[in-house]
Write an enzyme that holds these catalytic residues in place. Structure first.
Site, mmCIF file in Angstrom:
data_model
loop_
_atom_site.group_PDB
_atom_site.id
_atom_site.type_symbol
_atom_site.label_atom_id
_atom_site.label_comp_id
_atom_site.label_asym_id
_atom_site.label_seq_id
_atom_site.Cartn_x
_atom_site.Cartn_y
_atom_site.Cartn_z
ATOM 1 C CB VAL A 173 -0.685 -0.112 1.558
ATOM 2 C CG1 VAL A 173 -1.505 1.118 1.368
ATOM 3 C CG2 VAL A 173 -1.807 -0.780 1.235
ATOM 4 C CB SER B 96 5.666 1.396 18.240
ATOM 5 O OG SER B 96 6.732 1.761 17.418
ATOM 6 C CB ALA C 210 -3.905 4.457 4.935
ATOM 7 C CB ALA D 257 -13.846 4.736 -4.938
ATOM 8 C CG HIS E 152 -22.679 12.094 -7.722
ATOM 9 N ND1 HIS E 152 -21.300 13.111 -7.740
ATOM 10 C CD2 HIS E 152 -23.196 12.603 -8.942
ATOM 11 C CE1 HIS E 152 -21.476 13.293 -8.684
ATOM 12 N NE2 HIS E 152 -22.168 13.462 -9.692
ATOM 13 C CG HIS F 1 -12.277 0.015 4.773
ATOM 14 N ND1 HIS F 1 -12.725 0.039 3.553
ATOM 15 C CD2 HIS F 1 -11.600 -0.409 5.491
ATOM 16 C CE1 HIS F 1 -11.848 -0.589 3.262
ATOM 17 N NE2 HIS F 1 -10.740 -0.879 4.046
#
Length: 328
Positions: free
Chosen positions: A18, A107, A124, A156, A174, A181
């Site tokens: 990622v 950390s 993320a 998306a 839209h 998530h």
């Protein structure tokens, strides 16, 4: 960060699939003038290699300083993006990652704050809603300056799936996914529209689209990560571009409305957690949430999703280590 600042600096923590895809997206889109990449000591040379590799793309895009960074480099950064964490494996849910990734997050955040960093956190790593909350707790930062990618990628995926089903440009769709998530997310069907036309009205001219197909479409969106992980091991391109979009909105002070993991202060009857909903975001972080009026069924789904996240957080914060490190 001021809206007129010309030199914009991003520090990326985590140079895995990622993180490196996000760095590539920043270079491709000419976002920010400086990008530092932080990795754990045993992977520092990978960060050096990626920085060098990315720098060779600069003649095709725009000037940028790119380098393998250390935590002290966060001191004058505008944005710290956290993608580091244990990856989601086949058969795992995002919430299965809680224990491993909370320790990693603690950390990271501690070291970033100790550098004197005074910008915005963008999280993320998964489970993103929980780790956005922990970043807020461990940093002591104002809630407006701690943002999670939330349901930006899910929304998306939803827009793209609807676009393919209806044979229209995804940019004219839209529609939002809200909530966690993850598995308890939900589609806001009541406010989905195509170029301003309510989806229900639009579908009157689409005789071949049945309600069962829309249910299946949402399930495909919700389970997309599992599908991709089972086929290629990880998801990274979509979330990388989503993060680049959020980054641009922040650095360019766009006041863009994006679906993000946002702190809840009573909206939808939810308090003191971060969860996915649309919000206005700019140079100072979250300007304000955009509270879409949900119908009764959607409201119930939002509450159920929030309750699930709250239960995970409550269980995690029984750990004295996390309690002692909390500043908020």
């Amino acid at each position: 960060m001021t809206a007129t600042k010309l030199h914009k600096k991003v520090i990326l923590v985590g140079d895995g699939a990622v993180g490196s895809s996000y760095a590539f997206a920043l270079v491709n889109q000419g976002i920010a003038q400086e990008l530092g990449i932080i990795e754990i000591p045993q992977l520092f040379e990978k960060a050096v290699g990626d920085a060098l590799d990315l720098s060779h793309a600069l003649p095709f895009t725009s000037p940028k300083k790119i380098y393998a960074a250390k935590y002290e480099d966060c001191a004058d950064a505008d944005l710290v993006v956290i993608t580091a964490g244990a990856p989601q494996k086949p058969g795992e849910t995002r919430l299965d990652l809680v224990g491993k990734n909370l320790a990693i997050n603690k950390s990271i955040v501690t070291q970033v704050v100790e550098s004197g960093f005074n910008g915005i956190f963008l999280v993320a790593a998964n489970p993103v809603d929980v780790l956005t909350y922990s970043t807020w707790k461990f940093s002591g930062f104002p809630k407006e300056r701690v943002i999670g990618s939330g349901t930006s990628l899910d929304s998306a995926r939803f827009r793209q799936a609807l676009a393919e089903k209806l044979n229209v440009d995804a940019r004219s769709v839209h529609a939002y996914i809200m909530g966690e998530h993850g598995d308890s997310e939900f589609a806001v069907w009541s406010h989905a529209n195509i170029a301003g036309v309510n989806l229900e009205e639009f579908l009157k001219d689409e005789e071949n689209v049945q309600e069962a197909e829309l249910v299946e479409l949402f399930e495909g969106v919700r389970d997309a990560a599992y599908t991709i992980i089972n086929k290629k091991g990880a998801t990274y391109y979509g979330i990388a571009v989503a993060l680049a979009r959020i980054t641009k909105a922040i650095l360019d002070d766009e006041n863009a409305v994006l679906p993000l993991s946002v702190f809840q202060e009573g909206q939808y009857g939810v308090n003191n957690i971060f969860i996915g909903q649309p919000a206005i975001v700019g140079a100072h972080g979250i300007v304000r949430p955009v509270n879409i009026p949900l119908n009764d069924a959607e409201q119930q789904k939002m509450k159920a999703s929030a309750d699930e996240l709250q239960a995970i957080i409550d269980e995690a914060w029984k750990n004295p280590e996390f309690q002692e490190a909390s500043k908020n």
